[in-house]
Design a protein around this motif. Structure first.
Motif: not given
Length: 258
Positions: A207-218
């Protein structure tokens, strides 16, 4: 490793692949409504989450020099099972899963640590480092469970979902202490597989989503269904090697409904 304090470790938004560590067997368990409804602004940017609003979020930590260090996020998906990213796991290390965590630098009465047995981390029989699969770690009984969508559920383009975790707010920012969340609109498969987007790197199991990333891997990709119930639709995998929020390179997740 028992009773070790929590410390922070720096994370970077880097490209990574991940896998399942065991076959997923969902036991009969009822997912619940969060005790506090998440604040879900229509803003694509990282903000602090409300305490207790994502109760299935976990902190995966490993022991080093008598300390426990947060390394990845994850989600409780069934009784005794946690889903995270496989590149987070090194079978030479000892891990603990902390449930009910909000501020990584504070001792919190709501937080409870579990120490999964080494045999509870099992490599998936179809392991392939080029493909994305979720990952499972076994725990003792839990009740704050993430709802899992029906098999083969596909979200529409721009469907509003939220990622949660303790990852960086930007490629250069420090690691946040409180749990963070960010709006991550879904990018459909047709768009994400275009040659100037991710192209052939994207499989139907992603699944692709958004672009901003604040979450960790997993960490979980949380999406509310038509009945108003939050479901776990993805497990955070990788972003562009050029950094977070790079044009036409949305974050990529393993699709839980695959």
């Amino acid at each position: 490793m028992k009773h070790c304090p929590v410390s922070l470790e720096a994370f970077a938004c880097t490209s990574a692949y991940w896998i399942f560590l065991s076959e997923l067997i969902i036991h009969s368990a009822t997912c619940i409504t969060p005790p506090t409804e998440p604040d879900t602004p229509r803003v694509v940017n990282g903000v602090e989450a409300r305490p207790n609003s994502w109760p299935w979020q976990i902190s995966l930590q490993y022991g080093r020099n008598g300390d426990c260090r947060h390394t990845c996020g994850g989600a409780l998906i069934a009784t005794s099972w946690v889903m995270t990213a496989a590149h987070c796991i090194d079978l030479n290390l000892n891990y603990r899963v902390v449930v009910g965590k909000y501020d990584l630098a504070e001792a919190e009465p709501s937080a409870k640590a579990y120490f999964p047995a080494r045999k509870g981390i099992i490599v998936h029989k179809h392991y392939n480092p080029v493909l994305l699969w979720p990952n499972i770690v076994t725990l003792s009984d839990q009740v704050q469970l993430a709802c899992v969508p029906a098999p083969r559920t596909i979200l529409s383009n721009h469907y509003p979902c939220y990622i949660t975790g303790w990852g960086r707010l930007t490629s250069e920012s420090p690691v946040p202490r409180p749990l963070q969340q960010a709006l991550m609109p879904v990018v459909n498969h047709e768009t994400c597989t275009q040659s100037d987007w991710w192209g052939v790197s994207i499989r139907s199991s992603m699944v692709c989503a958004g672009g901003d990333r604040v979450g960790d891997s997993g960490g979980p990709l949380n999406c509310k269904n038509s009945a108003g119930v939050w479901e776990l639709h993805g497990i955070a995998g990788f972003v562009s090697g050029n950094g977070c929020n790079y044009i036409k390179k949305p974050s990529v997740f393993a699709r839980v409904s695959d």
